[in-house]
Design a protein around this motif. Structure first.
Motif, PDB file in Angstrom:
ATOM      1  N   GLU A  12      -5.846  -1.978  -1.832  1.00 29.69           N
ATOM      2  CA  GLU A  12      -6.267  -0.626  -1.449  1.00 29.69           C
ATOM      3  C   GLU A  12      -7.704  -0.657  -0.919  1.00 29.69           C
ATOM      4  OE1 GLU A  12      -3.488   2.002  -4.536  1.00 29.69           O
ATOM      5  OE2 GLU A  12      -5.568   1.571  -5.054  1.00 29.69           O
ATOM      6  N   LEU A  21      -3.372  -7.520   6.137  1.00 29.17           N
ATOM      7  CA  LEU A  21      -2.587  -7.030   5.004  1.00 29.17           C
ATOM      8  C   LEU A  21      -1.090  -6.993   5.297  1.00 29.17           C
ATOM      9  CD1 LEU A  21      -4.921  -4.092   3.911  1.00 29.17           C
ATOM     10  CD2 LEU A  21      -4.527  -6.204   2.634  1.00 29.17           C
ATOM     11  N   GLN A  60      -2.420   3.551   4.502  1.00 30.72           N
ATOM     12  CA  GLN A  60      -2.031   2.898   5.745  1.00 30.72           C
ATOM     13  C   GLN A  60      -2.384   3.721   6.983  1.00 30.72           C
ATOM     14  OE1 GLN A  60       2.011   1.170   5.564  1.00 30.72           O
ATOM     15  NE2 GLN A  60       2.004   1.633   3.387  1.00 30.72           N
ATOM     16  N   SER A  98      -7.887  -2.281   2.464  1.00 29.28           N
ATOM     17  CA  SER A  98      -7.375  -1.423   3.538  1.00 29.28           C
ATOM     18  C   SER A  98      -8.444  -0.501   4.097  1.00 29.28           C
ATOM     19  CB  SER A  98      -6.190  -0.591   3.034  1.00 29.28           C
ATOM     20  OG  SER A  98      -6.618   0.488   2.206  1.00 29.28           O
ATOM     21  N   LEU A 150       0.814  -1.215   0.000  1.00 30.06           N
ATOM     22  CA  LEU A 150       0.000   0.000   0.000  1.00 30.06           C
ATOM     23  C   LEU A 150       0.846   1.262   0.000  1.00 30.06           C
ATOM     24  CD1 LEU A 150      -2.520  -1.150   2.727  1.00 30.06           C
ATOM     25  CD2 LEU A 150      -3.094  -0.770   0.326  1.00 30.06           C
TER      26      LEU A 150
END
Length: 345
Positions: A271, A324, A166, A274, A161
């Motif tokens: 993405e 992740l 994040q 996340s 990422l």
């Protein structure tokens, strides 16, 4: 001397350039003696400054890579790291990243000139390079089976990422264009035949929900022609969306759909994960590798199945938890630094 081929600083960002940029930043932090060389036509000036990149020569593009970069690293007896599928064809002291072999799997997606060039370029790079990096075990398997690369020569370095994805808490700064009060499905990718947007749009048109929109975010390229039949008032195409805004499109989407026919990895999937967005994707090997059983899969060649799985996903209120941590630029840089240590003369 270690040199990073930084031609990616002159190219628009797709998954390939994202890989190179983020990995280069980690390598810079880990080893300040690495030299980053680029042609003069830089478009990512902030990244170039962060890397301390140095402009080499007068040419650009493939010519720069094959002539001026080659001459320099040969003269300096440097170890060259090329992260974006291309590099000097006859330079042996090189580690090269090959992200996928789409040109070979489905050549009909590309121009004849492109296919001809890459059929010369990639096998030669695989042959002369000391080590090969690729972005998934799926791509590794293809390199072994389709191009006879020895398994021990290949190292898998996953994508990861960008920093903005994040952050635990996002800054509440975004333009009024982001549809935070709208019911929408999101798809993110550059426009290319293998991205399969045509079938996605046809499937979406079969969903009878007047208040539901489809946002497709990604830059258009010359291989994709947008036919008027793939447009409507509920289908919105957007280009040049910065990561700082893109993260909100993921966050507020009712569903993320990725209908690709072929990928080496698929950064938009992680993405979306996340941001805890529900996901519905093509049932292709690399997506199984990335997602496991945490998403809904569909047959990317069957518009009716795409439609039905989208509807099923929209009605499913269960959110999957997903770790992740295995997708890390820092871990990727450690692998590349190990390769550098093993292959330095």
């Amino acid at each position: 001397m270690i040199v990073i081929n930084s031609r990616f600083l002159t190219q628009p960002v797709t998954g390939v350039q994202r890989f190179a940029i983020e990995l280069a930043k980690e390598l810079r932090r880990a080893n300040s003696e690495i030299v980053f060389l680029t042609p003069k036509n830089i478009i990512h000036n902030d990244v170039a400054n962060e890397l301390g990149a140095k402009v080499l020569g007068r040419t650009t593009g493939h010519l720069w890579e094959q002539v001026e970069l080659y001459a320099y690293v040969r003269m300096k007896k440097a170890l060259l790291i090329s992260l974006c599928n291309t590099g000097p064809l006859f330079f042996k002291n090189q580690i090269v990243a090959i992200h996928d072999i789409s040109y070979k799997i489905c050549p009909e997606w590309f121009s004849k000139r492109f296919v001809f060039f890459y059929n010369l370029l990639i096998p030669q790079l695989l042959k002369v390079s000391k080590a090969i990096v690729t972005v998934s075990n799926t791509s590794k398997k293809e390199l072994i089976e389709k191009l006879n690369v020895p398994e021990e020569k290949i190292t898998v370095v996953y994508n990861a990422l960008a920093p903005v994805f994040q952050k635990k808490e996002l800054e509440k700064k975004f333009s009024g264009k982001i549809p935070i009060d709208c019911h929408y499905i999101l798809s993110v990718s550059s426009h290319h035949p293998r991205k399969n947007f045509n079938r996605l749009v046809n499937a979406f048109k079969g969903i009878e929900k007047d208040d539901l929109k489809l946002y497709i975010i990604g830059n258009v390229n010359k291989d994709f022609k947008l036919d008027k039949k793939y447009t409507s008032k509920n289908i919105i195409y957007l280009e040049n969306i910065a990561d700082e805004e893109l993260v909100y499109y993921y966050k507020f989407a009712k569903l993320f759909v990725f209908p690709s026919l072929y990928e080496g990895f698929g950064i938009p999937i992680i993405e979306a994960l996340s941001q805890n967005t529900k996901i519905c994707v093509s049932d292709i090997p690399v997506f199984r590798e990335i997602c496991g059983e945490n998403v809904t899969y569909f047959d990317p060649l069957d518009e009716n199945d795409i439609k039905n799985k989208i509807l099923k996903s929209l009605d499913n209120y269960e959110l999957f938890s997903y770790n992740l941590s295995r997708f890390s630029w820092e871990d990727g840089a450690i692998k590349v630094l190990k390769l550098i240590k093993e292959n330095q003369s």
